[in-house]
Design a protein around this motif. Structure first.
Motif, PDB file in Angstrom:
ATOM      1  N   GLN A 118     -84.408  23.693  42.575  1.00 21.14           N
ATOM      2  CA  GLN A 118     -84.460  25.381  42.702  1.00 21.14           C
ATOM      3  C   GLN A 118     -82.941  25.898  42.549  1.00 21.14           C
ATOM      4  OE1 GLN A 118     -85.491  27.084  46.553  1.00 21.14           O
ATOM      5  NE2 GLN A 118     -86.937  28.647  45.377  1.00 21.14           N
ATOM      6  N   ASP A 119     -81.985  25.150  43.359  1.00 21.25           N
ATOM      7  CA  ASP A 119     -80.725  25.603  43.371  1.00 21.25           C
ATOM      8  C   ASP A 119     -80.140  25.427  41.935  1.00 21.25           C
ATOM      9  OD1 ASP A 119     -78.342  26.431  45.164  1.00 21.25           O
ATOM     10  OD2 ASP A 119     -77.367  24.914  43.742  1.00 21.25           O
ATOM     11  N   ALA A 120     -80.249  24.243  41.254  1.00 17.44           N
ATOM     12  CA  ALA A 120     -79.934  24.174  39.728  1.00 17.44           C
ATOM     13  C   ALA A 120     -80.360  25.084  38.908  1.00 17.44           C
ATOM     14  CB  ALA A 120     -80.236  22.780  39.366  1.00 17.44           C
ATOM     15  N   VAL A 121     -81.671  25.458  38.927  1.00 19.02           N
ATOM     16  CA  VAL A 121     -82.380  26.346  38.113  1.00 19.02           C
ATOM     17  C   VAL A 121     -81.795  27.840  38.440  1.00 19.02           C
ATOM     18  CG1 VAL A 121     -84.595  27.546  37.587  1.00 19.02           C
ATOM     19  CG2 VAL A 121     -84.565  25.073  37.718  1.00 19.02           C
ATOM     20  N   LYS A 122     -81.531  28.089  39.771  1.00 20.85           N
ATOM     21  CA  LYS A 122     -81.004  29.300  40.204  1.00 20.85           C
ATOM     22  C   LYS A 122     -79.692  29.574  39.641  1.00 20.85           C
ATOM     23  CE  LYS A 122     -80.909  33.038  42.980  1.00 20.85           C
ATOM     24  NZ  LYS A 122     -81.889  34.201  42.881  1.00 20.85           N
ATOM     25  N   GLU A 123     -79.069  28.612  39.569  1.00 15.29           N
ATOM     26  CA  GLU A 123     -77.535  28.759  39.046  1.00 15.29           C
ATOM     27  C   GLU A 123     -77.455  28.595  37.715  1.00 15.29           C
ATOM     28  OE1 GLU A 123     -73.493  28.682  39.065  1.00 15.29           O
ATOM     29  OE2 GLU A 123     -74.637  28.517  40.932  1.00 15.29           O
ATOM     30  N   ARG A 124     -78.420  28.175  37.163  1.00 13.69           N
ATOM     31  CA  ARG A 124     -78.327  28.072  35.481  1.00 13.69           C
ATOM     32  C   ARG A 124     -78.836  29.536  35.120  1.00 13.69           C
ATOM     33  NH1 ARG A 124     -77.068  28.864  31.660  1.00 13.69           N
ATOM     34  NH2 ARG A 124     -77.317  27.773  29.562  1.00 13.69           N
ATOM     35  N   LEU A 125     -79.811  29.953  35.907  1.00 20.97           N
ATOM     36  CA  LEU A 125     -80.345  31.583  35.364  1.00 20.97           C
ATOM     37  C   LEU A 125     -79.171  32.606  35.565  1.00 20.97           C
ATOM     38  CD1 LEU A 125     -83.939  31.486  36.515  1.00 20.97           C
ATOM     39  CD2 LEU A 125     -82.874  30.795  34.181  1.00 20.97           C
ATOM     40  N   LEU A 126     -78.419  32.501  36.699  1.00 17.33           N
ATOM     41  CA  LEU A 126     -77.419  33.375  37.228  1.00 17.33           C
ATOM     42  C   LEU A 126     -76.145  33.381  36.084  1.00 17.33           C
ATOM     43  CD1 LEU A 126     -77.154  32.883  41.112  1.00 17.33           C
ATOM     44  CD2 LEU A 126     -77.673  35.259  39.902  1.00 17.33           C
ATOM     45  N   ARG A 127     -75.817  31.986  35.572  1.00 15.72           N
ATOM     46  CA  ARG A 127     -74.860  31.990  34.605  1.00 15.72           C
ATOM     47  C   ARG A 127     -75.338  32.548  33.353  1.00 15.72           C
ATOM     48  NH1 ARG A 127     -73.274  27.440  31.793  1.00 15.72           N
ATOM     49  NH2 ARG A 127     -74.831  26.001  32.912  1.00 15.72           N
ATOM     50  N   ALA A 128     -76.449  32.177  32.896  1.00 15.43           N
ATOM     51  CA  ALA A 128     -76.851  32.788  31.704  1.00 15.43           C
ATOM     52  C   ALA A 128     -76.965  34.138  31.676  1.00 15.43           C
ATOM     53  CB  ALA A 128     -78.369  32.136  31.642  1.00 15.43           C
ATOM     54  N   TYR A 129     -77.333  34.732  32.662  1.00 14.20           N
ATOM     55  CA  TYR A 129     -77.189  36.331  32.739  1.00 14.20           C
ATOM     56  C   TYR A 129     -75.712  36.653  32.694  1.00 14.20           C
ATOM     57  CZ  TYR A 129     -78.233  41.049  33.692  1.00 14.20           C
ATOM     58  OH  TYR A 129     -78.206  42.614  33.717  1.00 14.20           O
ATOM     59  N   PHE A 130     -74.878  36.275  33.648  1.00 12.78           N
ATOM     60  CA  PHE A 130     -73.596  37.101  33.749  1.00 12.78           C
ATOM     61  C   PHE A 130     -72.684  36.586  32.998  1.00 12.78           C
ATOM     62  CE2 PHE A 130     -75.671  38.146  37.969  1.00 12.78           C
ATOM     63  CZ  PHE A 130     -75.588  39.670  37.819  1.00 12.78           C
ATOM     64  N   THR A 131     -72.716  35.429  32.447  1.00 14.62           N
ATOM     65  CA  THR A 131     -71.423  34.971  31.913  1.00 14.62           C
ATOM     66  C   THR A 131     -72.052  34.742  30.147  1.00 14.62           C
ATOM     67  OG1 THR A 131     -70.709  33.710  33.661  1.00 14.62           O
ATOM     68  CG2 THR A 131     -70.063  32.816  31.371  1.00 14.62           C
ATOM     69  N   GLU A 132     -73.169  34.419  29.886  1.00 13.18           N
ATOM     70  CA  GLU A 132     -73.446  33.973  28.568  1.00 13.18           C
ATOM     71  C   GLU A 132     -74.266  35.139  27.940  1.00 13.18           C
ATOM     72  OE1 GLU A 132     -75.737  30.466  29.020  1.00 13.18           O
ATOM     73  OE2 GLU A 132     -74.058  29.198  30.072  1.00 13.18           O
ATOM     74  N   GLY A 133     -74.886  36.107  28.614  1.00 23.61           N
ATOM     75  CA  GLY A 133     -75.390  37.184  27.945  1.00 23.61           C
ATOM     76  C   GLY A 133     -76.883  36.767  27.600  1.00 23.61           C
ATOM     77  N   ALA A 134     -77.451  35.742  28.220  1.00 24.68           N
ATOM     78  CA  ALA A 134     -79.019  35.525  27.807  1.00 24.68           C
ATOM     79  C   ALA A 134     -79.977  36.273  28.102  1.00 24.68           C
ATOM     80  CB  ALA A 134     -79.082  33.857  28.492  1.00 24.68           C
ATOM     81  N   ALA A 135     -80.993  36.234  27.413  1.00 26.01           N
ATOM     82  CA  ALA A 135     -82.127  37.237  27.897  1.00 26.01           C
ATOM     83  C   ALA A 135     -83.041  36.506  28.828  1.00 26.01           C
ATOM     84  CB  ALA A 135     -82.735  37.633  26.458  1.00 26.01           C
ATOM     85  N   VAL A 136     -82.781  36.623  30.137  1.00 27.87           N
ATOM     86  CA  VAL A 136     -83.471  35.889  31.016  1.00 27.87           C
ATOM     87  C   VAL A 136     -84.922  36.657  31.424  1.00 27.87           C
ATOM     88  CG1 VAL A 136     -81.397  35.103  32.065  1.00 27.87           C
ATOM     89  CG2 VAL A 136     -82.540  37.037  33.026  1.00 27.87           C
ATOM     90  N   GLY A 137     -85.070  37.614  30.596  1.00 26.66           N
ATOM     91  CA  GLY A 137     -86.649  38.182  30.748  1.00 26.66           C
ATOM     92  C   GLY A 137     -87.482  37.951  29.822  1.00 26.66           C
ATOM     93  N   VAL A 138     -86.987  36.998  28.832  1.00 27.84           N
ATOM     94  CA  VAL A 138     -87.832  36.551  27.775  1.00 27.84           C
ATOM     95  C   VAL A 138     -88.314  34.870  28.022  1.00 27.84           C
ATOM     96  CG1 VAL A 138     -87.812  35.780  25.379  1.00 27.84           C
ATOM     97  CG2 VAL A 138     -86.629  38.015  25.953  1.00 27.84           C
ATOM     98  N   ARG A 139     -89.487  34.497  28.027  1.00 27.23           N
ATOM     99  CA  ARG A 139     -90.093  33.707  28.649  1.00 27.23           C
ATOM    100  C   ARG A 139     -89.637  32.125  27.650  1.00 27.23           C
ATOM    101  NH1 ARG A 139     -96.441  34.364  30.471  1.00 27.23           N
ATOM    102  NH2 ARG A 139     -95.974  35.643  32.213  1.00 27.23           N
ATOM    103  N   ASP A 140     -89.392  32.536  26.353  1.00 26.13           N
ATOM    104  CA  ASP A 140     -88.904  31.194  25.534  1.00 26.13           C
ATOM    105  C   ASP A 140     -87.526  30.913  25.988  1.00 26.13           C
ATOM    106  OD1 ASP A 140     -91.358  31.015  24.117  1.00 26.13           O
ATOM    107  OD2 ASP A 140     -90.483  32.163  22.574  1.00 26.13           O
ATOM    108  N   VAL A 141     -86.643  31.988  26.369  1.00 22.39           N
ATOM    109  CA  VAL A 141     -85.364  31.582  26.804  1.00 22.39           C
ATOM    110  C   VAL A 141     -85.514  31.087  28.143  1.00 22.39           C
ATOM    111  CG1 VAL A 141     -83.241  32.839  27.512  1.00 22.39           C
ATOM    112  CG2 VAL A 141     -84.255  33.686  25.504  1.00 22.39           C
ATOM    113  N   LEU A 142     -86.265  31.465  29.161  1.00 22.40           N
ATOM    114  CA  LEU A 142     -86.601  30.830  30.504  1.00 22.40           C
ATOM    115  C   LEU A 142     -86.956  29.381  30.301  1.00 22.40           C
ATOM    116  CD1 LEU A 142     -88.167  33.643  32.629  1.00 22.40           C
ATOM    117  CD2 LEU A 142     -86.177  32.861  32.893  1.00 22.40           C
ATOM    118  N   VAL A 143     -87.791  29.033  29.343  1.00 21.38           N
ATOM    119  CA  VAL A 143     -87.838  27.635  29.176  1.00 21.38           C
ATOM    120  C   VAL A 143     -87.013  26.714  28.756  1.00 21.38           C
ATOM    121  CG1 VAL A 143     -89.445  26.006  27.737  1.00 21.38           C
ATOM    122  CG2 VAL A 143     -90.586  28.242  28.458  1.00 21.38           C
ATOM    123  N   ASP A 144     -86.151  27.296  27.944  1.00 17.84           N
ATOM    124  CA  ASP A 144     -84.985  26.675  27.435  1.00 17.84           C
ATOM    125  C   ASP A 144     -84.106  26.279  28.768  1.00 17.84           C
ATOM    126  OD1 ASP A 144     -85.810  26.416  24.909  1.00 17.84           O
ATOM    127  OD2 ASP A 144     -84.683  28.162  24.057  1.00 17.84           O
TER     128      ASP A 144
END
Length: 237
Positions: A118-144
């Protein structure tokens, strides 16, 4: 001891609060006995997700519209937030942030709990949104992103397709409302203390220490604990 943390993956103070909590936990003598659980909270359940092609659709303008300020004032707010994040070792890029509904992100975080990730996934999603500009609302992106954090790609895809954990997301949000949570991050320590906001590490550490001391009975030492004592049934001889 258990610490439950309600937060959202598009909440800047939640990411800062995560770092401050980690700093507090690192200094806590009984850290190995602390269980941390991330709980779901959506800042905007009505938000519509955009994909990466939208780019950072001017976060400052969205912020200004939300709070009724000028765009320039909103940009100043973002600059201050970016500076606060940098003090915690975080690299925020609001200009890259892509609008997202986070219900699915919370489903993935709940799935990760069953795998000890859980912590690893939480951290990955936070970094993806705030640092990388990933579309964390898109399911294919979330899967990756979830796969990068260690989850099985096909299990994540199937869980999202079935909305397997959506009811749990809603239950955790209802629980937050029942507890009176109005903003995040919100830390609940042993269901004894609640801490609202990304408080300094020193404050979080003090709460951990107080909750630990109050929930643990005294350890009685001595070869014969009944010797030289009186009770309801009389005194030892």
């Amino acid at each position: 001891m258990k610490v439950e943390i309600w937060s959202d993956v598009v909440c800047p103070w939640c990411y800062i609060g995560k770092r401050r909590f980690e700093a507090a936990l690192a200094r806590f003598e009984h850290r190995d006995d602390v269980e941390v659980e991330w709980k779901a909270f959506e800042l905007d359940p009505s938000a519509e997700s955009a994909d990466a092609s939208a780019g950072g659709d001017d976060y400052a303008r969205r912020l200004a519209a939300k709070y009724g300020t000028s765009v320039e004032q909103a940009r100043q707010m973002l600059d201050s937030m970016t500076a606060a994040a940098a003090e915690e070792g975080l690299d925020f890029h609001f200009e890259r942030a892509v609008r997202a509904n986070t219900a699915d992100a919370h489903q993935v975080i709940l799935l990760a709990a069953g795998h000890g990730l859980q912590d690893a996934v939480k951290e990955r999603l936070l970094r993806a949104y705030f640092t990388e500009g990933a579309a964390v609302g898109v399911r294919d992106v979330l899967v990756d992103l979830a796969a990068e954090a260690g989850l099985d790609r096909e299990e994540v895809r199937a869980a999202l397709a079935e909305d397997r954990h959506l009811a749990e997301v809603r239950a955790e949000e209802a629980e937050a409302a029942a507890l009176g949570v109005r903003g995040v991050p919100f830390f609940v320590v042993d269901r004894r203390y609640g801490v609202s906001g990304a408080q300094p590490a020193e404050h979080l550490l003090a709460v951990l220490q107080r909750a630990w001391e109050e929930s643990r009975p005294l350890t009685v030492v001595g070869a014969d604990t009944a010797a030289g004592a009186c009770g309801p049934d009389g005194c030892s001889i």
